[in-house]
Design a protein around this motif. Sequence first.
Motif, PDB file in Angstrom:
ATOM      1  N   GLN A 187       0.836  -1.213   0.000  1.00 34.04           N
ATOM      2  CA  GLN A 187       0.000   0.000   0.000  1.00 34.04           C
ATOM      3  C   GLN A 187       0.868   1.259   0.000  1.00 34.04           C
ATOM      4  O   GLN A 187       0.563   2.229  -0.697  1.00 34.04           O
ATOM      5  CB  GLN A 187      -0.934  -0.008   1.212  1.00 34.04           C
ATOM      6  CG  GLN A 187      -2.054  -1.023   1.111  1.00 34.04           C
ATOM      7  CD  GLN A 187      -2.847  -1.152   2.402  1.00 34.04           C
ATOM      8  OE1 GLN A 187      -2.399  -0.743   3.474  1.00 34.04           O
ATOM      9  NE2 GLN A 187      -4.026  -1.746   2.295  1.00 34.04           N
ATOM     10  N   ARG A 188       1.956   1.218   0.775  1.00 30.81           N
ATOM     11  CA  ARG A 188       2.869   2.365   0.832  1.00 30.81           C
ATOM     12  C   ARG A 188       3.509   2.592  -0.538  1.00 30.81           C
ATOM     13  O   ARG A 188       3.592   3.719  -1.028  1.00 30.81           O
ATOM     14  CB  ARG A 188       3.933   2.110   1.910  1.00 30.81           C
ATOM     15  CG  ARG A 188       4.710   3.299   2.328  1.00 30.81           C
ATOM     16  CD  ARG A 188       5.609   3.070   3.558  1.00 30.81           C
ATOM     17  NE  ARG A 188       6.123   1.724   3.747  1.00 30.81           N
ATOM     18  CZ  ARG A 188       5.642   0.819   4.637  1.00 30.81           C
ATOM     19  NH1 ARG A 188       4.623   1.128   5.406  1.00 30.81           N
ATOM     20  NH2 ARG A 188       6.174  -0.388   4.740  1.00 30.81           N
ATOM     21  N   LYS A 189       3.925   1.503  -1.183  1.00 28.78           N
ATOM     22  CA  LYS A 189       4.535   1.588  -2.509  1.00 28.78           C
ATOM     23  C   LYS A 189       3.545   2.158  -3.524  1.00 28.78           C
ATOM     24  O   LYS A 189       3.901   3.010  -4.349  1.00 28.78           O
ATOM     25  CB  LYS A 189       5.002   0.201  -2.947  1.00 28.78           C
ATOM     26  CG  LYS A 189       5.763   0.179  -4.238  1.00 28.78           C
ATOM     27  CD  LYS A 189       6.259  -1.232  -4.542  1.00 28.78           C
ATOM     28  CE  LYS A 189       6.987  -1.265  -5.861  1.00 28.78           C
ATOM     29  NZ  LYS A 189       7.467  -2.622  -6.172  1.00 28.78           N
ATOM     30  N   ALA A 190       2.282   1.750  -3.467  1.00 23.88           N
ATOM     31  CA  ALA A 190       1.258   2.249  -4.385  1.00 23.88           C
ATOM     32  C   ALA A 190       1.004   3.739  -4.153  1.00 23.88           C
ATOM     33  O   ALA A 190       0.837   4.501  -5.113  1.00 23.88           O
ATOM     34  CB  ALA A 190      -0.028   1.455  -4.211  1.00 23.88           C
ATOM     35  N   ARG A 191       0.980   4.160  -2.890  1.00 22.97           N
ATOM     36  CA  ARG A 191       0.781   5.592  -2.588  1.00 22.97           C
ATOM     37  C   ARG A 191       1.934   6.423  -3.136  1.00 22.97           C
ATOM     38  O   ARG A 191       1.726   7.494  -3.708  1.00 22.97           O
ATOM     39  CB  ARG A 191       0.650   5.804  -1.079  1.00 22.97           C
ATOM     40  CG  ARG A 191      -0.729   5.584  -0.539  1.00 22.97           C
ATOM     41  CD  ARG A 191      -0.876   6.132   0.885  1.00 22.97           C
ATOM     42  NE  ARG A 191       0.150   5.663   1.794  1.00 22.97           N
ATOM     43  CZ  ARG A 191       0.076   4.554   2.550  1.00 22.97           C
ATOM     44  NH1 ARG A 191      -0.983   3.784   2.475  1.00 22.97           N
ATOM     45  NH2 ARG A 191       1.053   4.226   3.357  1.00 22.97           N
ATOM     46  N   MET A 192       3.142   5.932  -2.967  1.00 23.71           N
ATOM     47  CA  MET A 192       4.320   6.667  -3.444  1.00 23.71           C
ATOM     48  C   MET A 192       4.309   6.748  -4.969  1.00 23.71           C
ATOM     49  O   MET A 192       4.651   7.776  -5.540  1.00 23.71           O
ATOM     50  CB  MET A 192       5.597   6.017  -2.939  1.00 23.71           C
ATOM     51  CG  MET A 192       5.769   6.176  -1.426  1.00 23.71           C
ATOM     52  SD  MET A 192       7.248   5.400  -0.807  1.00 23.71           S
ATOM     53  CE  MET A 192       8.448   6.613  -1.281  1.00 23.71           C
ATOM     54  N   ALA A 193       3.879   5.678  -5.630  1.00 23.83           N
ATOM     55  CA  ALA A 193       3.827   5.682  -7.097  1.00 23.83           C
ATOM     56  C   ALA A 193       2.794   6.699  -7.576  1.00 23.83           C
ATOM     57  O   ALA A 193       3.025   7.419  -8.555  1.00 23.83           O
ATOM     58  CB  ALA A 193       3.485   4.293  -7.619  1.00 23.83           C
ATOM     59  N   ARG A 194       1.668   6.778  -6.904  1.00 29.88           N
ATOM     60  CA  ARG A 194       0.641   7.771  -7.283  1.00 29.88           C
ATOM     61  C   ARG A 194       1.149   9.191  -7.049  1.00 29.88           C
ATOM     62  O   ARG A 194       0.894  10.081  -7.855  1.00 29.88           O
ATOM     63  CB  ARG A 194      -0.647   7.537  -6.488  1.00 29.88           C
ATOM     64  CG  ARG A 194      -1.485   6.398  -6.999  1.00 29.88           C
ATOM     65  CD  ARG A 194      -2.882   6.390  -6.395  1.00 29.88           C
ATOM     66  NE  ARG A 194      -2.892   6.350  -4.934  1.00 29.88           N
ATOM     67  CZ  ARG A 194      -2.904   5.240  -4.201  1.00 29.88           C
ATOM     68  NH1 ARG A 194      -2.894   4.066  -4.780  1.00 29.88           N
ATOM     69  NH2 ARG A 194      -2.916   5.297  -2.881  1.00 29.88           N
ATOM     70  N   ALA A 195       1.871   9.390  -5.980  1.00 30.87           N
ATOM     71  CA  ALA A 195       2.395  10.726  -5.668  1.00 30.87           C
ATOM     72  C   ALA A 195       3.437  11.153  -6.698  1.00 30.87           C
ATOM     73  O   ALA A 195       3.523  12.336  -7.052  1.00 30.87           O
ATOM     74  CB  ALA A 195       2.997  10.742  -4.269  1.00 30.87           C
ATOM     75  N   GLN A 196       4.219  10.217  -7.213  1.00 25.98           N
ATOM     76  CA  GLN A 196       5.255  10.536  -8.197  1.00 25.98           C
ATOM     77  C   GLN A 196       4.675  10.802  -9.578  1.00 25.98           C
ATOM     78  O   GLN A 196       5.281  11.465 -10.393  1.00 25.98           O
ATOM     79  CB  GLN A 196       6.277   9.399  -8.281  1.00 25.98           C
ATOM     80  CG  GLN A 196       7.152   9.321  -7.064  1.00 25.98           C
ATOM     81  CD  GLN A 196       8.091   8.126  -7.114  1.00 25.98           C
ATOM     82  OE1 GLN A 196       7.981   7.267  -7.971  1.00 25.98           O
ATOM     83  NE2 GLN A 196       9.017   8.078  -6.165  1.00 25.98           N
ATOM     84  N   GLN A 197       3.460  10.288  -9.858  1.00 23.76           N
ATOM     85  CA  GLN A 197       2.834  10.502 -11.162  1.00 23.76           C
ATOM     86  C   GLN A 197       2.438  11.956 -11.351  1.00 23.76           C
ATOM     87  O   GLN A 197       2.290  12.424 -12.465  1.00 23.76           O
ATOM     88  CB  GLN A 197       1.585   9.631 -11.315  1.00 23.76           C
ATOM     89  CG  GLN A 197       1.879   8.166 -11.474  1.00 23.76           C
ATOM     90  CD  GLN A 197       0.602   7.346 -11.538  1.00 23.76           C
ATOM     91  OE1 GLN A 197      -0.471   7.857 -11.243  1.00 23.76           O
ATOM     92  NE2 GLN A 197       0.748   6.088 -11.903  1.00 23.76           N
ATOM     93  N   GLY A 198       2.224  12.641 -10.304  1.00 19.66           N
ATOM     94  CA  GLY A 198       1.831  14.036 -10.391  1.00 19.66           C
ATOM     95  C   GLY A 198       0.327  14.172 -10.360  1.00 19.66           C
ATOM     96  O   GLY A 198      -0.419  13.214 -10.561  1.00 19.66           O
ATOM     97  N   PRO A 199      -0.167  15.379 -10.125  1.00 19.02           N
ATOM     98  CA  PRO A 199      -1.607  15.584  -9.967  1.00 19.02           C
ATOM     99  C   PRO A 199      -2.412  15.299 -11.235  1.00 19.02           C
ATOM    100  O   PRO A 199      -3.501  14.789 -11.180  1.00 19.02           O
ATOM    101  CB  PRO A 199      -1.735  17.025  -9.542  1.00 19.02           C
ATOM    102  CG  PRO A 199      -0.420  17.662  -9.766  1.00 19.02           C
ATOM    103  CD  PRO A 199       0.594  16.586  -9.903  1.00 19.02           C
ATOM    104  N   ALA A 200      -1.895  15.606 -12.405  1.00 17.77           N
ATOM    105  CA  ALA A 200      -2.668  15.406 -13.650  1.00 17.77           C
ATOM    106  C   ALA A 200      -2.879  13.934 -13.913  1.00 17.77           C
ATOM    107  O   ALA A 200      -3.970  13.518 -14.300  1.00 17.77           O
ATOM    108  CB  ALA A 200      -1.938  16.067 -14.820  1.00 17.77           C
TER     109      ALA A 200
END
Length: 182
Positions: free
Chosen positions: A164-177
Motif C-alpha cells: 500500500q505504501r509503494k502504491a501511494r508513493m507511485a501515485r504521488a510521483q505521477q503528479g496531480p494530472a
Amino acid sequence: MIELPAFLDGTATCATTNTPDLWHSTLAVDEARAAAHCRACPLRQACADYALTNGEQRGTWGGLRAKERRRLLNPADQSWLDEHDRVRRPCGSDAAYRAHRRYDETCEVCEAAQAGRVEEQRRRLLETAHAKGGTANGAVLHRRLGEPVCVRCRAAVARQSAAQRKARMARAQQGPALALAS
C-alpha cells in the motif's frame, strides 16, 4: 381459492376485508399483512386450531402462515407459540437467537450459543488464513479472538502495508494530472 369453514360466519377479518386473495397468497408481504389482520380477529384462535387440526397446507389461518403451521405440527422441530402467538424455537439455536434479536429480547443461553458459533466460524476462517501462509484478515481474526497475532499473519500485514505504501508513493510521483486521470 381456499374454502372457508362454516364457523367463519362473516365476522372474521378475512370475510369482511376487500382483499380475500391476501389469505391464500404465498408472497411473504401478503402473508405478513394477512397475519396482522388476523391478530385483531375474534375468531383467530378457532381459525388457527382449525388449520392445525385439519392440516391446511396453504394460506394464512389464525395468523399462522403455512410454514409456521408445518413447524408446529412437526414434533422433531420443537417449535411452539409464545404468549404473543409468535412461533418460537428452542433457546440456543440460531433461529431462536435471531428471533430474540428481532423482538428486541435478550437471552443468556442464546447469546452464549451465538458467541460459540461466531468463535467457531472465526477459527475456521483463521485455519484457512494459516493454510495460505498467513493473511492480513488472519491478523484481524486473531485480534477478534482475543489472542496475539501469529508471526505468519503479522508478516502478511507487513507485506500488505508495504504494498500500500509503494502504491501511494507511485501515485504521488505521477503528479496531480496523471493521478486525476486514473
